[in-house]
Every structure is written in structure tokens, then in C-alpha cells.
Design a protein around this motif. Structure first.
Motif, PDB file in Angstrom:
ATOM      1  N   HIS A   1       0.841  -1.188   0.000  1.00  0.00           N
ATOM      2  CA  HIS A   1       0.000   0.000   0.000  1.00  0.00           C
ATOM      3  C   HIS A   1       0.879   1.241   0.000  1.00  0.00           C
ATOM      4  O   HIS A   1       1.776   1.383   0.834  1.00  0.00           O
ATOM      5  CB  HIS A   1      -0.893   0.027   1.240  1.00  0.00           C
ATOM      6  CG  HIS A   1      -1.671   1.304   1.392  1.00  0.00           C
ATOM      7  ND1 HIS A   1      -2.850   1.539   0.719  1.00  0.00           N
ATOM      8  CD2 HIS A   1      -1.415   2.436   2.126  1.00  0.00           C
ATOM      9  CE1 HIS A   1      -3.307   2.741   1.039  1.00  0.00           C
ATOM     10  NE2 HIS A   1      -2.453   3.311   1.878  1.00  0.00           N
ATOM     11  N   TYR A   2       0.605   2.152  -0.941  1.00  0.00           N
ATOM     12  CA  TYR A   2       1.324   3.425  -1.035  1.00  0.00           C
ATOM     13  C   TYR A   2       0.587   4.442  -0.171  1.00  0.00           C
ATOM     14  O   TYR A   2      -0.553   4.824  -0.469  1.00  0.00           O
ATOM     15  CB  TYR A   2       1.371   3.859  -2.493  1.00  0.00           C
ATOM     16  CG  TYR A   2       2.233   5.052  -2.797  1.00  0.00           C
ATOM     17  CD1 TYR A   2       3.617   4.932  -2.792  1.00  0.00           C
ATOM     18  CD2 TYR A   2       1.678   6.288  -3.122  1.00  0.00           C
ATOM     19  CE1 TYR A   2       4.422   6.020  -3.099  1.00  0.00           C
ATOM     20  CE2 TYR A   2       2.463   7.373  -3.432  1.00  0.00           C
ATOM     21  CZ  TYR A   2       3.843   7.237  -3.415  1.00  0.00           C
ATOM     22  OH  TYR A   2       4.637   8.318  -3.717  1.00  0.00           O
ATOM     23  N   PHE A   3       1.240   4.889   0.907  1.00  0.00           N
ATOM     24  CA  PHE A   3       0.588   5.712   1.927  1.00  0.00           C
ATOM     25  C   PHE A   3       0.512   7.171   1.494  1.00  0.00           C
ATOM     26  O   PHE A   3       1.476   7.734   0.984  1.00  0.00           O
ATOM     27  CB  PHE A   3       1.378   5.601   3.227  1.00  0.00           C
ATOM     28  CG  PHE A   3       0.590   5.974   4.457  1.00  0.00           C
ATOM     29  CD1 PHE A   3      -0.256   5.059   5.057  1.00  0.00           C
ATOM     30  CD2 PHE A   3       0.718   7.234   5.020  1.00  0.00           C
ATOM     31  CE1 PHE A   3      -0.964   5.397   6.199  1.00  0.00           C
ATOM     32  CE2 PHE A   3       0.013   7.584   6.154  1.00  0.00           C
ATOM     33  CZ  PHE A   3      -0.831   6.665   6.747  1.00  0.00           C
ATOM     34  N   TYR A   4      -0.668   7.770   1.677  1.00  0.00           N
ATOM     35  CA  TYR A   4      -0.868   9.188   1.415  1.00  0.00           C
ATOM     36  C   TYR A   4      -1.035   9.925   2.741  1.00  0.00           C
ATOM     37  O   TYR A   4      -1.536   9.368   3.712  1.00  0.00           O
ATOM     38  CB  TYR A   4      -2.130   9.398   0.565  1.00  0.00           C
ATOM     39  CG  TYR A   4      -1.861   9.501  -0.921  1.00  0.00           C
ATOM     40  CD1 TYR A   4      -0.870   8.761  -1.540  1.00  0.00           C
ATOM     41  CD2 TYR A   4      -2.623  10.367  -1.715  1.00  0.00           C
ATOM     42  CE1 TYR A   4      -0.633   8.852  -2.904  1.00  0.00           C
ATOM     43  CE2 TYR A   4      -2.402  10.467  -3.087  1.00  0.00           C
ATOM     44  CZ  TYR A   4      -1.401   9.708  -3.662  1.00  0.00           C
ATOM     45  OH  TYR A   4      -1.165   9.808  -5.010  1.00  0.00           O
ATOM     46  N   PHE A   5      -0.679  11.200   2.753  1.00  0.00           N
ATOM     47  CA  PHE A   5      -0.708  11.971   4.002  1.00  0.00           C
ATOM     48  C   PHE A   5      -1.892  12.936   4.062  1.00  0.00           C
ATOM     49  O   PHE A   5      -1.917  13.833   4.891  1.00  0.00           O
ATOM     50  CB  PHE A   5       0.625  12.711   4.169  1.00  0.00           C
ATOM     51  CG  PHE A   5       1.790  11.769   4.150  1.00  0.00           C
ATOM     52  CD1 PHE A   5       2.060  10.964   5.240  1.00  0.00           C
ATOM     53  CD2 PHE A   5       2.566  11.633   3.008  1.00  0.00           C
ATOM     54  CE1 PHE A   5       3.097  10.058   5.216  1.00  0.00           C
ATOM     55  CE2 PHE A   5       3.618  10.736   2.964  1.00  0.00           C
ATOM     56  CZ  PHE A   5       3.880   9.941   4.076  1.00  0.00           C
ATOM     57  N   CYS A   6      -2.863  12.712   3.169  1.00  0.00           N
ATOM     58  CA  CYS A   6      -4.080  13.524   3.169  1.00  0.00           C
ATOM     59  C   CYS A   6      -5.289  12.725   3.663  1.00  0.00           C
ATOM     60  O   CYS A   6      -6.405  13.249   3.686  1.00  0.00           O
ATOM     61  CB  CYS A   6      -4.350  14.080   1.768  1.00  0.00           C
ATOM     62  SG  CYS A   6      -3.046  15.175   1.178  1.00  0.00           S
ATOM     63  N   ARG A   7      -5.090  11.469   4.006  1.00  0.00           N
ATOM     64  CA  ARG A   7      -6.152  10.632   4.552  1.00  0.00           C
ATOM     65  C   ARG A   7      -5.619   9.943   5.795  1.00  0.00           C
ATOM     66  O   ARG A   7      -4.412   9.693   5.921  1.00  0.00           O
ATOM     67  CB  ARG A   7      -6.619   9.586   3.528  1.00  0.00           C
ATOM     68  CG  ARG A   7      -7.098  10.168   2.217  1.00  0.00           C
ATOM     69  CD  ARG A   7      -8.395  10.955   2.359  1.00  0.00           C
ATOM     70  NE  ARG A   7      -9.528  10.105   2.602  1.00  0.00           N
ATOM     71  CZ  ARG A   7     -10.300   9.586   1.631  1.00  0.00           C
ATOM     72  NH1 ARG A   7      -9.999   9.804   0.356  1.00  0.00           N
ATOM     73  NH2 ARG A   7     -11.346   8.848   1.929  1.00  0.00           N
ATOM     74  N   SER A   8      -6.504   9.607   6.707  1.00  0.00           N
ATOM     75  CA  SER A   8      -6.066   9.018   7.967  1.00  0.00           C
ATOM     76  C   SER A   8      -5.564   7.592   7.765  1.00  0.00           C
ATOM     77  O   SER A   8      -5.903   6.919   6.777  1.00  0.00           O
ATOM     78  CB  SER A   8      -7.219   9.014   8.972  1.00  0.00           C
ATOM     79  OG  SER A   8      -8.200   8.054   8.600  1.00  0.00           O
ATOM     80  N   GLY A   9      -4.776   7.134   8.717  1.00  0.00           N
ATOM     81  CA  GLY A   9      -4.306   5.762   8.675  1.00  0.00           C
ATOM     82  C   GLY A   9      -5.447   4.765   8.721  1.00  0.00           C
ATOM     83  O   GLY A   9      -5.405   3.724   8.046  1.00  0.00           O
TER      84      GLY A   9
ATOM     85  N   VAL B   1       3.107  11.685  11.041  1.00  0.00           N
ATOM     86  CA  VAL B   1       3.419  10.579  10.131  1.00  0.00           C
ATOM     87  C   VAL B   1       3.439   9.258  10.891  1.00  0.00           C
ATOM     88  O   VAL B   1       2.790   8.274  10.497  1.00  0.00           O
ATOM     89  CB  VAL B   1       4.784  10.817   9.448  1.00  0.00           C
ATOM     90  CG1 VAL B   1       5.252   9.547   8.740  1.00  0.00           C
ATOM     91  CG2 VAL B   1       4.697  11.967   8.463  1.00  0.00           C
ATOM     92  N   LEU B   2       4.183   9.218  11.989  1.00  0.00           N
ATOM     93  CA  LEU B   2       4.337   7.971  12.743  1.00  0.00           C
ATOM     94  C   LEU B   2       3.023   7.545  13.396  1.00  0.00           C
ATOM     95  O   LEU B   2       2.703   6.358  13.457  1.00  0.00           O
ATOM     96  CB  LEU B   2       5.430   8.134  13.790  1.00  0.00           C
ATOM     97  CG  LEU B   2       6.836   8.403  13.243  1.00  0.00           C
ATOM     98  CD1 LEU B   2       7.842   8.514  14.382  1.00  0.00           C
ATOM     99  CD2 LEU B   2       7.262   7.318  12.274  1.00  0.00           C
ATOM    100  N   ARG B   3       2.248   8.509  13.859  1.00  0.00           N
ATOM    101  CA  ARG B   3       0.958   8.176  14.487  1.00  0.00           C
ATOM    102  C   ARG B   3       0.015   7.517  13.492  1.00  0.00           C
ATOM    103  O   ARG B   3      -0.552   6.453  13.770  1.00  0.00           O
ATOM    104  CB  ARG B   3       0.315   9.456  15.038  1.00  0.00           C
ATOM    105  CG  ARG B   3      -1.028   9.209  15.753  1.00  0.00           C
ATOM    106  CD  ARG B   3      -1.731  10.524  16.021  1.00  0.00           C
ATOM    107  NE  ARG B   3      -2.221  11.161  14.803  1.00  0.00           N
ATOM    108  CZ  ARG B   3      -2.170  12.476  14.580  1.00  0.00           C
ATOM    109  NH1 ARG B   3      -1.636  13.310  15.462  1.00  0.00           N
ATOM    110  NH2 ARG B   3      -2.648  12.964  13.440  1.00  0.00           N
ATOM    111  N   GLU B   4      -0.152   8.119  12.316  1.00  0.00           N
ATOM    112  CA  GLU B   4      -1.098   7.572  11.341  1.00  0.00           C
ATOM    113  C   GLU B   4      -0.588   6.262  10.734  1.00  0.00           C
ATOM    114  O   GLU B   4      -1.373   5.343  10.482  1.00  0.00           O
ATOM    115  CB  GLU B   4      -1.375   8.601  10.253  1.00  0.00           C
ATOM    116  CG  GLU B   4      -2.078   9.850  10.747  1.00  0.00           C
ATOM    117  CD  GLU B   4      -3.393   9.542  11.461  1.00  0.00           C
ATOM    118  OE1 GLU B   4      -4.170   8.695  10.952  1.00  0.00           O
ATOM    119  OE2 GLU B   4      -3.628  10.138  12.535  1.00  0.00           O
ATOM    120  N   ALA B   5       0.718   6.186  10.498  1.00  0.00           N
ATOM    121  CA  ALA B   5       1.274   4.937   9.972  1.00  0.00           C
ATOM    122  C   ALA B   5       1.135   3.812  10.985  1.00  0.00           C
ATOM    123  O   ALA B   5       0.865   2.660  10.620  1.00  0.00           O
ATOM    124  CB  ALA B   5       2.743   5.136   9.604  1.00  0.00           C
TER     125      ALA B   5
END
Length: 262
Positions: free
Chosen positions: A116-124, A165-169
């Protein structure tokens, strides 16, 4: 003009082969147990610092829609031992070839996992739900992969602070761990690793490093997989493809698989 272009293309391939470009190789000591042995290579080989990927025994690919139609039988007999297949990105995009690749790789008996390619505009949590909606929970699959790198997307140019970043990931990977029963592998790049202090995470890593050995580029960081080129050549795949190695020996690879494919 078309004929002239084709002739020039053939001459270019010959020239590259003469200077080492596109050569095939046989990683020392590899015993794949099927086909004729490793027959893959690199269209843009170069010198390595700190260690050579060809010294590793177990090689694999990661792919997405851009690889088009794949002859998985030829991929397997070339010596490829695993495949990571792009499944999703963000919370609303699925790779259109994922399900076909997933089925075909399974039919060819190539161990495969989804990333999965993670985006930073949507929640984890949103992204985890999207991944789960698209990737089957299947016995025998490799662990899911969380691809963490700074995105170049115009629709999501955000670069949030490290703690976010770390929280949502972490939310994403914990949800996947509960659903699939395997801890996700973390794929990352040099700049993202550095910017977000990923070395503090006690996770299993897949590291991108296309110029130097990870022991030099990510000093002190344990890893299971190393993505060493984006210009790989593999029979059965048209054009370039990402190539990777497993960090251990062939026996360690078999043990790693047994522990995860039960």
C-alpha cells in the motif's frame, strides 16, 4: 523513418550489451530448484559501494500496473523467488492489475504479498480500511507492506510533521496486523527514513537503496529486503522492473517463509 528507428534501436541494444548494459547474471551459489537458474539482469548496472546485490542468494520483484502483461511462468523459471504487488494507495485508488497479478503469481507458485502506497491527506484508519477492502486475507500470502515515502502527487503534496506521520502509519499497520495476522513490513526511502526517524521503530524493514549497500546508506538498521534497482530486466516482463533481494541466505529465506506462510 520507422524502419530506420527500429534499426537504430537494435544497434543501441547491441551497444549496451557490448559495454555491459542489460547483461544477465547468475548470483553466486544460487540454487532455485526449478528452471535453468537465475537469468535476470539490469539495463543500467553500475559499481556498488559497501557490498553487491548480486552476492545475495534470493531475488524478487515488486510490480504495479506499469508492468503490463506478465508471463509468470517465465518469471519463476528466471530465478525470481518472490513478488510484492501494488494493491492500493491512499483511501480511494486501487491498482487495476492487482487482482490479476495476485491470481497469476499464485498460479505460478511464486510467494507474493501486497503493498500500500501511503498518502498523508487521509487518515491511517481510512487507508487501512481501503487496503482490507481490496486485498484478500489469504493463507500463504506474504506479510502486507506499508510503503512510506514522500509523495509527488499534486492531489496530496502534504509533508506533515514526523509525529503525525508515525501516528497515522502506526494506526494503519496495527489495523492490518489484527486483520491479516502478520505484522506489516515497512518499505521506505533514504530521505523519508531520515526525516521521520524511522530507525526508532522496532519493525521489519524493506529498504530502497539504488547506489550503495543498505549497511552504508542506513547504518545500523536491520532489514529483511533491499530494493537495489528500478532498471531490472526479468524474462516474462516487458521493460524495466524493480529488483530486490532478501537479506539472508537461501536457508534463512526458507525459514522466513515457513514462519510466515503457515
Amino acid at each position: 523513418m520507422k524502419l530506420l528507428g527500429r534499426i537504430l534501436g537494435i544497434l543501441l541494444v547491441v551497444a549496451l550489451a557490448a559495454c555491459g548494459g542489460g547483461r544477465t547474471y547468475r548470483p553466486a551459489g544460487v540454487s532455485v530448484g526449478h528452471g535453468t537458474g537465475p537469468q535476470f539482469g539490469d539495463s543500467a548496472p553500475h559499481e556498488w559501494v559497501g557490498g553487491h546485490p548480486y552476492d545475495h542468494r534470493v531475488h524478487g520483484i515488486d510490480i504495479s500496473r506499469w508492468q503490463g502483461n506478465i508471463d509468470w511462468g517465465r518469471v519463476r523459471t528466471s530465478g525470481i523467488s518472490f513478488a510484492f504487488i501494488k494493491a492500493t494507495e491512499g483511501a480511494d485508488h486501487a491498482d487495476p492489475n492487482f487482482r490479476r497479478y495476485w491470481y497469476e503469481a499464485g498460479q505460478a507458485r511464486i510467494p507474493r504479498g501486497a503493498y500500500h502506497y501511503f498518502y498523508f491527506c487521509r487518515s491511517g484508519a481510512e487507508q487501512a480500511a481501503w487496503f482490507i477492502a481490496n486485498v484478500p486475507r489469504e493463507r500463504g500470502a506474504l506479510p502486507p507492506v506499508l510503503d512510506l515515502e514522500w509523495t509527488a502527487s499534486k492531489t496530496c503534496p502534504r509533508r506533515p510533521p514526523s509525529h503525525e506521520v508515525l501516528r497515522e502509519a502506526r494506526i494503519f499497520k496495527d489495523i492490518l496486523h489484527r486483520h491479516y495476522g502478520q505484522r506489516p513490513i515497512i518499505y521506505t526511502t533514504v530521505d523519508f527514513y531520515r526525516d521521520n526517524n524511522l530507525g526508532s521503530w522496532p519493525e521489519e524493514f524493506w529498504l530502497r537503496s539504488v547506489a550503495g549497500h543498505p549497511r552504508i546508506v542506513y547504518p545500523g538498521q536491520p532489514f529483511s529486503f533491499w530494493q537495489y534497482t528500478g532498471t531490472g530486466i526479468v524474462p516474462g516482463i516487458q521493460g524495466n522492473v524493480d529488483l530486490n533481494v532478501f537479506a539472508g541466505s537461501a536457508e534463512q529465506w526458507r525459514l522466513w517463509l515457513r514462519q510466515r506462510l503457515q
